[in-house]
Enzyme design. Structure first.
Site, short mmCIF file in Angstrom:
data_model
loop_
_atom_site.label_atom_id
_atom_site.label_comp_id
_atom_site.label_asym_id
_atom_site.label_seq_id
_atom_site.Cartn_x
_atom_site.Cartn_y
_atom_site.Cartn_z
CG PHE A 1 -0.27 0.52 2.57
CD1 PHE A 1 -0.46 1.96 2.94
CD2 PHE A 1 0.27 -0.50 3.15
CE1 PHE A 1 0.10 2.27 4.12
CE2 PHE A 1 0.78 -0.11 4.47
CZ PHE A 1 0.71 1.46 4.97
CE LYS A 2 3.67 1.52 4.83
NZ LYS A 2 5.06 1.26 5.35
CG ASP A 3 4.21 0.75 -4.52
OD1 ASP A 3 5.39 1.06 -4.17
OD2 ASP A 3 3.92 -0.55 -4.46
CB THR B 1 8.47 2.58 4.71
OG1 THR B 1 6.92 2.66 5.23
CG2 THR B 1 8.68 4.07 4.15
#
Length: 466
Positions: free
Chosen positions: A110-112, A143
């Site tokens: 999800f960090k993308d 991250t």
């Protein structure tokens, strides 16, 4: 839009200035002097926008020192189909639960979703100002790779990423350490994530060192990360509702408190969020706070290595922003609490517990290794969907807080391929790896292993900074 520090010691600054700074000069975290508000009319007008254009609209509420056209160019580059073949799809599970698929980007995490925007905005602002920036960050797994993939080859930026040696999955290590770009530096620290984070804070708090080496931050202490994450709460709400004012609950696996903080910000802006369901693993400092009102971080020795390793965190670097709201946005109170934390190892806000749910919508729970195995297994059996261990923590706690008539969106943390050993233990199935990463384990890795030492990191940055 001006930004202040949670500790009150910073003059108001515009977005592009705080973008390049990371921590505020007084050691606090930056956030808007006042939050913009979302109206039902505005939300309805956004219902048919694609993700890139929705991001330009939402981020435009926080960024008024660049043109709307420039901002839209950045969001369209960040969220292009070549970067996200699918973007934030809703995946129904069962019993009122759905996943918001945030892991369709280049590093499968999800960090993308925020980091790709940061890559675009960093490069643009640095080029405009004729400056360079050395990003110093710490990662518990996702991250780091998201930052490095977003910033690899970018002009004017170097990345120095600290990770806990031996405490990430093989896939996570390979994603980071296989990058050969000259502007990417991986440092594996003999310690745990919290110690990596402490080194970053120490060097970022050394104003002379920070200034001399143009240090910036890319983890969620950088407000731009939080602002970019607000976008997918709005996106998810728009996909789960049909009428203005309908409520949706969000369940969020939480380690550093950045992901769920973005939901808190969206709720404070007026997005109709019923509950923010915080899920931890065995390192349950945040769950304990929302249950008792006492914030009691663990030591490095007490921080457990678990099968959801990206949440093996005991000191959540974003928590101070929520505390700032909880104590009435009083920076003097925040400073006092941070002093108590340093002296006593904890602080007690149990007197404010009634506000946690009634005012801010928070509920919390934790998950164990046995829980996540059972959850991975049951989701696959019931819905035919494989989920990663962190997402499983979110689903487990979400199931405990379902309410009739209120949809529950669980924020997907990563694709299961990143944690294949746990998926196989739970289901006997080896999760598929995307074709672009099929040879990842065979790629040459480049990493420097160092002691848990502020001085060693400082020396390395000094030798390699732009």
């Amino acid at each position: 839009m001006k930004y202040l520090s949670t500790r009150g010691g910073m003059a108001p600054l515009p977005f592009c200035d705080i973008l390049l700074e990371g921590l505020a000069p007084d050691g606090g975290l930056t956030l808007p002097a006042s939050l913009p508000k979302l109206s039902s009319v505005q939300l309805e007008a956004w219902r048919n926008l694609d993700y890139a254009d929705l991001a330009a609209q939402v981020l435009g509420l926080f960024i008024d020192d660049m043109t709307p056209e420039a901002l839209q160019r950045m969001t369209r580059a960040a969220y292009a189909p070549s970067v996200f073949p699918r973007i934030a799809p809703v995946k129904p599970l069962s019993s009122g639960l759905s996943l918001l698929g945030l892991s369709e980007g280049p590093t499968l995490a999800f960090k993308d979703m925020a980091m790709q925007f940061l890559g675009e905005v960093f490069e643009a602002v640095l080029a405009q100002r004729g400056q360079t920036l050395n990003i110093l960050g710490a990662t518990s797994g996702d991250t780091g790779s998201a930052a490095e993939y977003a910033l690899r080859g970018k002009k004017g930026v170097a990345v120095f990423m600290l990770s806990p040696h031996g405490r990430m999955s093989d896939f996570q290590r390979a994603q980071m350490y296989s990058l050969q770009d000259a502007n990417i530096h991986n440092l594996a620290v003999r310690g745990v994530f919290d110690e990596c984070q402490d080194i970053v804070k120490a060097l970022s708090g050394d104003l002379a060192f920070k200034s001399a080496h143009h240090l910036g931050a890319v983890n969620s202490i950088n407000w731009a990360r939080i602002a970019a994450q607000v976008v997918y709460y709005v996106w998810g709400w728009l996909r789960m509702t049909h009428l203005p004012g309908e409520e949706v609950s969000f369940a969020v696996p939480s380690g550093n408190f950045g992901n769920i903080l973005a939901g808190h910000i969206a709720r404070q802006m007026g997005l109709p969020i019923r509950r923010l369901v915080l899920a931890t693993n065995e390192n349950n400092v945040l769950e304990e706070f929302f249950r008792t009102g006492v914030y009691r971080p663990r030591s490095a020795r007490q921080t457990l290595a678990t099968s959801s390793p990206s949440m093996d965190i005991s000191r959540a670097s974003n928590f101070e922003r929520f505390i700032f709201d909880l104590v009435g946005r009083d920076p003097r109170r925040v400073v006092t609490l941070m002093q108590e934390l340093k002296q006593n190892g904890q602080f007690d806000l149990s007197a404010l517990k009634p506000k946690f749910t009634a005012e801010y919508g928070f509920v919390a729970g934790s998950s164990s290794h046995a829980d996540r195995l059972q959850t991975i297994r049951s989701v696959h059996q019931e819905a035919g969907v494989l989920i990663d261990p962190h997402t499983a923590d979110g689903v487990k706690v979400a199931r405990e807080h379902l309410e009739d008539g209120v949809p529950m969106l669980v924020l997907e943390t990563a694709l299961p391929a990143k944690f294949s050993a746990t998926i196989e233990e739970a289901t006997g199935i080896r999760p598929p790896v995307p074709e672009a990463l099929a040879d990842l384990s065979r790629r040459e890795q480049r990493v420097r292993i160092i002691d848990c030492s502020v001085q060693q990191v400082a020396d390395y940055v000094q030798q390699h900074a732009l």
